[in-house]
Write an enzyme that holds these catalytic residues in place. Structure first.
Site, PDB file in Angstrom:
ATOM      1  N   GLU A   1       0.853  -1.185   0.000  1.00 40.08           N
ATOM      2  CA  GLU A   1       0.000   0.000   0.000  1.00 40.08           C
ATOM      3  C   GLU A   1       0.894   1.241   0.000  1.00 40.08           C
ATOM      4  O   GLU A   1       1.831   1.327   0.791  1.00 40.08           O
ATOM      5  CB  GLU A   1      -0.865  -0.085   1.259  1.00 40.08           C
ATOM      6  CG  GLU A   1      -1.483   1.167   1.755  1.00 40.08           C
ATOM      7  CD  GLU A   1      -2.180   0.929   3.121  1.00 40.08           C
ATOM      8  OE1 GLU A   1      -2.540  -0.226   3.462  1.00 40.08           O
ATOM      9  OE2 GLU A   1      -2.334   1.912   3.857  1.00 40.08           O
TER      10      GLU A   1
ATOM     11  N   HIS B   1      -3.291  -6.424  10.423  1.00 40.68           N
ATOM     12  CA  HIS B   1      -4.121  -7.431   9.764  1.00 40.68           C
ATOM     13  C   HIS B   1      -4.025  -8.801  10.418  1.00 40.68           C
ATOM     14  O   HIS B   1      -3.660  -9.785   9.768  1.00 40.68           O
ATOM     15  CB  HIS B   1      -3.695  -7.574   8.292  1.00 40.68           C
ATOM     16  CG  HIS B   1      -3.809  -6.329   7.480  1.00 40.68           C
ATOM     17  ND1 HIS B   1      -3.140  -6.144   6.288  1.00 40.68           N
ATOM     18  CD2 HIS B   1      -4.550  -5.211   7.673  1.00 40.68           C
ATOM     19  CE1 HIS B   1      -3.443  -4.951   5.790  1.00 40.68           C
ATOM     20  NE2 HIS B   1      -4.290  -4.359   6.610  1.00 40.68           N
TER      21      HIS B   1
ATOM     22  N   ASN C   1      -5.400  -6.337   1.736  1.00 45.66           N
ATOM     23  CA  ASN C   1      -6.064  -5.873   2.956  1.00 45.66           C
ATOM     24  C   ASN C   1      -7.322  -6.725   3.174  1.00 45.66           C
ATOM     25  O   ASN C   1      -8.053  -7.005   2.238  1.00 45.66           O
ATOM     26  CB  ASN C   1      -6.422  -4.401   2.812  1.00 45.66           C
ATOM     27  CG  ASN C   1      -5.256  -3.594   2.259  1.00 45.66           C
ATOM     28  OD1 ASN C   1      -4.821  -3.857   1.149  1.00 45.66           O
ATOM     29  ND2 ASN C   1      -4.758  -2.662   3.012  1.00 45.66           N
TER      30      ASN C   1
HETATM   31  P1  FDA Z   1     -12.824  -6.558  14.290  1.00 51.82           P
HETATM   32  O1  FDA Z   1     -11.519  -6.386  14.976  1.00 51.82           O
HETATM   33  O2  FDA Z   1     -13.214  -5.574  13.251  1.00 51.82           O
HETATM   34  O3  FDA Z   1     -14.000  -6.573  15.374  1.00 51.82           O
HETATM   35  C1  FDA Z   1     -13.928  -7.294  16.570  1.00 51.82           C
HETATM   36  C2  FDA Z   1     -14.708  -6.543  17.662  1.00 51.82           C
HETATM   37  O4  FDA Z   1     -14.869  -7.378  18.794  1.00 51.82           O
HETATM   38  C3  FDA Z   1     -13.999  -5.286  18.163  1.00 51.82           C
HETATM   39  O5  FDA Z   1     -14.885  -4.189  18.088  1.00 51.82           O
HETATM   40  C4  FDA Z   1     -13.626  -5.628  19.607  1.00 51.82           C
HETATM   41  O6  FDA Z   1     -13.636  -4.503  20.469  1.00 51.82           O
HETATM   42  C5  FDA Z   1     -14.686  -6.641  19.976  1.00 51.82           C
HETATM   43  N1  FDA Z   1     -14.269  -7.592  21.024  1.00 51.82           N
HETATM   44  C6  FDA Z   1     -13.086  -8.266  21.113  1.00 51.82           C
HETATM   45  N2  FDA Z   1     -13.088  -9.086  22.182  1.00 51.82           N
HETATM   46  C7  FDA Z   1     -14.299  -8.935  22.784  1.00 51.82           C
HETATM   47  C8  FDA Z   1     -14.911  -9.509  23.945  1.00 51.82           C
HETATM   48  N3  FDA Z   1     -14.273 -10.444  24.689  1.00 51.82           N
HETATM   49  N4  FDA Z   1     -16.157  -9.099  24.305  1.00 51.82           N
HETATM   50  C9  FDA Z   1     -16.819  -8.167  23.548  1.00 51.82           C
HETATM   51  N5  FDA Z   1     -16.287  -7.590  22.448  1.00 51.82           N
HETATM   52  C10 FDA Z   1     -15.052  -7.973  22.063  1.00 51.82           C
HETATM   53  N6  FDA Z   1      -8.252  -3.790   6.464  1.00 51.82           N
HETATM   54  C11 FDA Z   1      -8.592  -3.551   5.173  1.00 51.82           C
HETATM   55  O7  FDA Z   1      -9.160  -4.423   4.512  1.00 51.82           O
HETATM   56  N7  FDA Z   1      -8.297  -2.341   4.602  1.00 51.82           N
HETATM   57  C12 FDA Z   1      -7.643  -1.352   5.281  1.00 51.82           C
HETATM   58  O8  FDA Z   1      -7.409  -0.264   4.736  1.00 51.82           O
HETATM   59  C13 FDA Z   1      -7.270  -1.608   6.634  1.00 51.82           C
HETATM   60  N8  FDA Z   1      -6.573  -0.684   7.368  1.00 51.82           N
HETATM   61  C14 FDA Z   1      -6.341  -0.885   8.716  1.00 51.82           C
HETATM   62  C15 FDA Z   1      -5.746   0.118   9.486  1.00 51.82           C
HETATM   63  C16 FDA Z   1      -5.600  -0.054  10.861  1.00 51.82           C
HETATM   64  C17 FDA Z   1      -4.947   1.019  11.687  1.00 51.82           C
HETATM   65  C18 FDA Z   1      -6.052  -1.257  11.474  1.00 51.82           C
HETATM   66  C19 FDA Z   1      -5.925  -1.479  12.957  1.00 51.82           C
HETATM   67  C20 FDA Z   1      -6.631  -2.258  10.713  1.00 51.82           C
HETATM   68  C21 FDA Z   1      -6.778  -2.089   9.333  1.00 51.82           C
HETATM   69  N9  FDA Z   1      -7.382  -3.061   8.545  1.00 51.82           N
HETATM   70  C22 FDA Z   1      -7.642  -2.828   7.219  1.00 51.82           C
HETATM   71  C23 FDA Z   1      -7.777  -4.371   9.129  1.00 51.82           C
HETATM   72  C24 FDA Z   1      -9.285  -4.514   9.363  1.00 51.82           C
HETATM   73  O9  FDA Z   1      -9.798  -3.418  10.078  1.00 51.82           O
HETATM   74  C25 FDA Z   1      -9.527  -5.827  10.134  1.00 51.82           C
HETATM   75  O10 FDA Z   1      -9.040  -6.889   9.328  1.00 51.82           O
HETATM   76  C26 FDA Z   1     -10.989  -6.069  10.447  1.00 51.82           C
HETATM   77  O11 FDA Z   1     -11.531  -5.035  11.231  1.00 51.82           O
HETATM   78  C27 FDA Z   1     -11.198  -7.414  11.152  1.00 51.82           C
HETATM   79  O12 FDA Z   1     -12.582  -7.676  11.220  1.00 51.82           O
HETATM   80  P2  FDA Z   1     -13.158  -8.694  12.288  1.00 51.82           P
HETATM   81  O13 FDA Z   1     -14.627  -8.772  12.082  1.00 51.82           O
HETATM   82  O14 FDA Z   1     -12.359  -9.946  12.226  1.00 51.82           O
HETATM   83  O15 FDA Z   1     -12.838  -8.051  13.731  1.00 51.82           O
END
Ligand code: FDA
Length: 492
Positions: free
Chosen positions: A348, A433, A471
């Site tokens: 990226e 990721h 991503n």
């Molecule tokens: P996700 O992490 O989205 O959701 C999980 C949720 O569960 C969270 O809200 C968390 O708080 C909650 N949780 C966890 N444990 C819990 C518990 N015990 N009880 C209650 N709640 C709980 N990807 C992409 O495709 N393009 C991009 O441009 C980017 N850029 C990017 C930048 C940055 C800074 C980050 C950190 C990440 C990205 N990503 C990305 C990655 C992308 O955001 C990521 O892959 C997804 O959000 C993952 O989706 P999930 O549904 O797996 O979990």
């Protein structure tokens, strides 16, 4: 209750919307805040340039992904708060994740990339790729509101000068570049540039939340889910235990926390079906500890395995004085260097919106790193650790180095060594990721049903074995769409 969903990121949001549309009431438990109320400064989200407590999840000090400038740390002390970005320390690596209603969609760059079909078929061979590419990827892209930048505008606006420089140098070294779709509304961005609306991407907002323009989950999947009247959400509630209930269904233990992380109440509810959507790390930690503590002893041995970083590594190059990247940079990336088939690298071209000309080209590289790690329960601390070691990230550096060495040689430029520490070129100590830990068709059946426990499902990034080559959120969304369609048809 009929269905309880742990987490409100991509997997959780898809599950909630489709269950609700099928007439099934569901409740989402989300440990982060609902990011809808402004603070005393009138802002919901903190400033990018100098984040306050709202920027980070329960830390005493910021942990900026680009942590230094001219070798000097830019991190500073903050008070502990349930902030939006978690830099979770898992031993040798910090795993960045979004915290709040909307999960990662609140903090990510919005890059919405469908992987090459040939790679998808390699990593998830049990999934019907025709169905994914004809039905579920299109469904995910449409519901997420994915759009493309107007290429004529891209080619002329000062806000993407950084990206055009990245494209030019990559192409001069023989690497292909590709436009990348996004969930940020590019029409809104054009209006930002014209000065007719409040700036968000053009004010540098991204990893600590966007006030405008971004179609994050609360305005897409979760917004639609809420309008059915069948979905409720408890923010600042954390699931700590899932175990079979007496009779049928599952008992779920939950801690309610306050905004400094303190536990204010503990609750216990029973649900017929429980969907794990806590993200790759959140879901893996819960499942591994439930198995080890004997609450879900029959979970498959594949639980907690095959975790990877999507080969993430960051690097920056110093451009020549005449090759300006611009003091004005959009925070939303929209171009990648596609050297996946030749070099195992998809990089990226990332913005570095510092508000000053810095001649920096920043990249987040996704590499074909085959290294995997596993989660283990630690009975003395009650926590769950991850076996990932720094040495396992070396493969990512090696792959990315071939590409960027070639560009530097051709351009007669050098790496910046002052942005990830003093004298440190590569930032291999983080991932944005995280993927894997409850891999599809191994820890679960081919649709996310956990082996051994009817009514328990995995719906998030934990299903994807370590590396998706681009991503990941479009794939996580599309896979959740596929799995929930089958679950609703057969199990509800
Ligand atoms: P996700 O992490 O989205 O959701 C999980 C949720 O569960 C969270 O809200 C968390 O708080 C909650 N949780 C966890 N444990 C819990 C518990 N015990 N009880 C209650 N709640 C709980 N990807 C992409 O495709 N393009 C991009 O441009 C980017 N850029 C990017 C930048 C940055 C800074 C980050 C950190 C990440 C990205 N990503 C990305 C990655 C992308 O955001 C990521 O892959 C997804 O959000 C993952 O989706 P999930 O549904 O797996 O979990």
């Amino acid at each position: 209750m009929p269905a309880l969903i742990i987490g409100s990121g991509y997997g959780g949001a898809v599950t909630a919307l489709r269950l609700a549309q099928a007439g099934i009431d569901c409740h989402i438990v989300e440990m982060g805040r609902d990011w809808t109320t402004p603070g005393s400064d009138g802002r919901i989200f903190t400033q990018t340039a100098s984040p306050d407590q709202r920027g980070f999840w329960l830390r005493d000090r910021t942990k900026q992904p680009v942590s230094h400038f001219l070798g000097v740390s830019i991190d500073r002390n903050i008070s502990r708060y349930t902030g939006i970005l978690d830099a979770e320390n898992m031993g040798a690596i910090h795993v960045y994740q979004g915290r709040g209603v909307g999960g990662g969609s609140l903090v990510n760059g919005g890059m919405a990339v469908t992987p090459k079909r040939s790679w998808f078929e390699q990593i998830l061979p049990s999934v019907d790729a025709n169905e994914m590419y004809n039905t579920f990827y299109p469904r995910a892209n449409a519901t997420l509101g994915v759009n493309n930048i107007d290429q004529a505008w891209f080619d002329s606006t000062e806000w993407y000068q950084f990206s055009r420089v990245g494209r030019k140098v990559a192409q001069r070294s023989g690497f292909a570049t590709t436009f990348v779709p996004n969930v940020y509304d590019f029409n809104y961005m054009k209006q930002e540039a014209a000065g007719t609306v409040t700036k968000s991407a053009l004010a540098g907002e991204v990893i600590f939340g966007n006030h405008h323009g971004k179609k994050s989950l609360p305005v897409t999947y979760l917004g639609q889910a809420a309008s059915t009247g069948k979905v409720t959400i408890s923010p600042l509630h954390r699931v700590t235990k899932v175990a079979p209930a007496a009779g049928s269904g599952y008992t779920v233990d939950i801690e309610q926390i306050n905004e400094t992380g303190g536990v204010v109440a503990t609750k216990s509810v029973t649900a017929d079906k429980v969907f794990f959507a806590a993200g790759s790390v959140g879901t893996s930690k819960l499942l591994v500890s439930m198995k080890a503590q004997g609450h879900l002893p029959n979970l498959s041995g594949a639980v907690g395995q095959e975790w990877g970083t999507n080969g993430n590594v960051m690097v920056a190059r110093a451009n020549h004085a005449w090759d300006t990247t611009g003091k004005n940079q959009s925070s939303i990336p929209t171009m990648g260097i596609d050297a996946w088939d030749t070099n195992g690298v998809f990089a990226e071209i990332a913005p570095f919106p510092a508000g000053a000309e810095l001649w920096v080209s920043l990249y987040l590289a996704i590499t074909k790193n085959p290294e995997r790690a596993s989660f283990q329960y630690n009975s003395s601390t009650g926590g769950v650790g991850l076996s990932w070691s720094q040495a396992q990230a070396q493969k990512s550096i090696d792959l990315a180095k071939v590409v960027f060495d070639k560009i530097n040689k051709k351009e007669v430029t050098v790496y910046r060594s002052d942005m990830f520490g003093s004298n440190k070129v590569w930032n291999e100590g983080l991932t944005y990721h995280p993927l894997g830990g409850a891999v599809l068709n191994k820890a679960t059946d081919n649709f996310g049903r956990l082996h051994g426990y009817p009514g328990l499902y995995v719906m998030d990034g934990a299903l994807v074995p370590g590396n998706v080559g681009v991503n990941p959120f479009v794939t996580i969304t599309a896979l959740a769409e596929r799995n929930i369609a089958s679950i609703i048809a057969s199990d509800m």
